[in-house]
Design a protein around this motif. Structure first.
Motif, mmCIF file in Angstrom:
data_model
loop_
_atom_site.group_PDB
_atom_site.id
_atom_site.type_symbol
_atom_site.label_atom_id
_atom_site.label_comp_id
_atom_site.label_asym_id
_atom_site.label_seq_id
_atom_site.Cartn_x
_atom_site.Cartn_y
_atom_site.Cartn_z
ATOM 1 N N ALA A 74 16.786 -13.975 10.434
ATOM 2 C CA ALA A 74 16.668 -13.877 11.893
ATOM 3 C C ALA A 74 15.615 -12.858 12.314
ATOM 4 C CB ALA A 74 18.018 -13.496 12.498
ATOM 5 N N ILE A 75 15.045 -13.124 13.445
ATOM 6 C CA ILE A 75 14.106 -12.177 14.035
ATOM 7 C C ILE A 75 14.873 -10.988 14.611
ATOM 8 C CG2 ILE A 75 12.438 -11.859 15.913
ATOM 9 C CD1 ILE A 75 11.633 -14.810 15.431
ATOM 10 N N VAL A 76 16.052 -11.264 15.156
ATOM 11 C CA VAL A 76 16.908 -10.214 15.725
ATOM 12 C C VAL A 76 18.249 -10.245 14.977
ATOM 13 C CG1 VAL A 76 17.914 -9.285 17.847
ATOM 14 C CG2 VAL A 76 15.804 -10.628 17.956
ATOM 15 N N ARG A 119 22.042 -9.460 16.398
ATOM 16 C CA ARG A 119 22.880 -10.372 17.196
ATOM 17 C C ARG A 119 24.031 -10.936 16.359
ATOM 18 N NH1 ARG A 119 19.919 -16.251 17.477
ATOM 19 N NH2 ARG A 119 21.836 -17.124 16.729
ATOM 20 N N TYR A 120 23.963 -10.819 15.042
ATOM 21 C CA TYR A 120 25.017 -11.307 14.165
ATOM 22 C C TYR A 120 26.039 -10.230 13.799
ATOM 23 C CZ TYR A 120 22.148 -15.449 13.363
ATOM 24 O OH TYR A 120 21.428 -16.598 13.526
ATOM 25 N N ALA A 121 25.821 -9.015 14.258
ATOM 26 C CA ALA A 121 26.673 -7.897 13.859
ATOM 27 C C ALA A 121 28.147 -8.117 14.214
ATOM 28 C CB ALA A 121 26.166 -6.603 14.474
ATOM 29 N N GLU A 122 28.405 -8.584 15.419
ATOM 30 C CA GLU A 122 29.792 -8.800 15.849
ATOM 31 C C GLU A 122 30.456 -9.909 15.033
ATOM 32 O OE1 GLU A 122 32.076 -10.155 19.889
ATOM 33 O OE2 GLU A 122 30.317 -8.866 20.107
ATOM 34 N N GLU A 123 29.718 -10.987 14.809
ATOM 35 C CA GLU A 123 30.247 -12.080 13.994
ATOM 36 C C GLU A 123 30.541 -11.592 12.578
ATOM 37 O OE1 GLU A 123 29.092 -16.616 12.552
ATOM 38 O OE2 GLU A 123 27.702 -15.515 13.828
ATOM 39 N N MET A 124 29.640 -10.801 12.021
ATOM 40 C CA MET A 124 29.832 -10.292 10.672
ATOM 41 C C MET A 124 31.068 -9.399 10.599
ATOM 42 S SD MET A 124 29.049 -10.159 7.520
ATOM 43 C CE MET A 124 27.394 -10.667 7.207
#
Length: 144
Positions: free
Chosen positions: A40-42, A45-50
């Motif tokens: 991902a470029i950012v 944005r996946y931190a919460e999902e992780m």
């Protein structure tokens, strides 16, 4: 359809396999998100999902540990017995899925019926082994 009579040992081994499947599912989901974060470029944005997936994996690991401890208690090993927690919903569906893996002739309905039968046998076996011990502990605490 008639259901098969399984021993408590067989039922607990199937429960362990179902719990192992859950751990694997969660580990695979984490790997997918890690790959998405890497590409991902950012990635933030996946931190919460992780975080949610890591928590779910921890819960799956804990459930697997409880199943293993239940097996050890059944074998008479010196471990604290596990309080009975009825299997329902997704846990029973994973159990039924393991039954279907073992016997491809089973329909989903038959596997779910067998899973319910096995859960009843698991409760009965637990009650015979530990029911009185847990009832006594509740009485000592003043709860019933």
């Amino acid at each position: 359809m008639t259901t098969t009579t399984r021993t408590i040992e067989e039922i607990l081994r199937i429960r362990q396999r179902a719990a192992e499947l859950r751990v694997l599912e969660r580990a695979m989901a984490i790997l997918k998100v890690q790959a998405a974060m890497r590409d991902a470029i950012v990635p933030d944005r996946y931190a919460e999902e992780m975080a949610g997936l890591v928590d779910a994996k921890t819960l799956a690991d804990d459930a697997l540990t409880l199943v293993k401890r239940e097996i050890e208690a059944q074998q008479g090993l010196p471990v604290d017995p596990v309080a009975y927690d009825p299997a329902a919903g997704a846990v029973l569906r994973r159990y039924a899925a393991v039954l279907m893996l073992d016997d491809p002739q089973l329909t989903a309905e038959q596997a779910e019926t067998q899973a319910g039968t096995d859960e009843g046998a698991r409760f009965q076996g637990w009650q015979e082994r530990f029911g009185e011990k847990f009832d006594d502990e509740e009485d000592e605490d003043g709860e019933a």
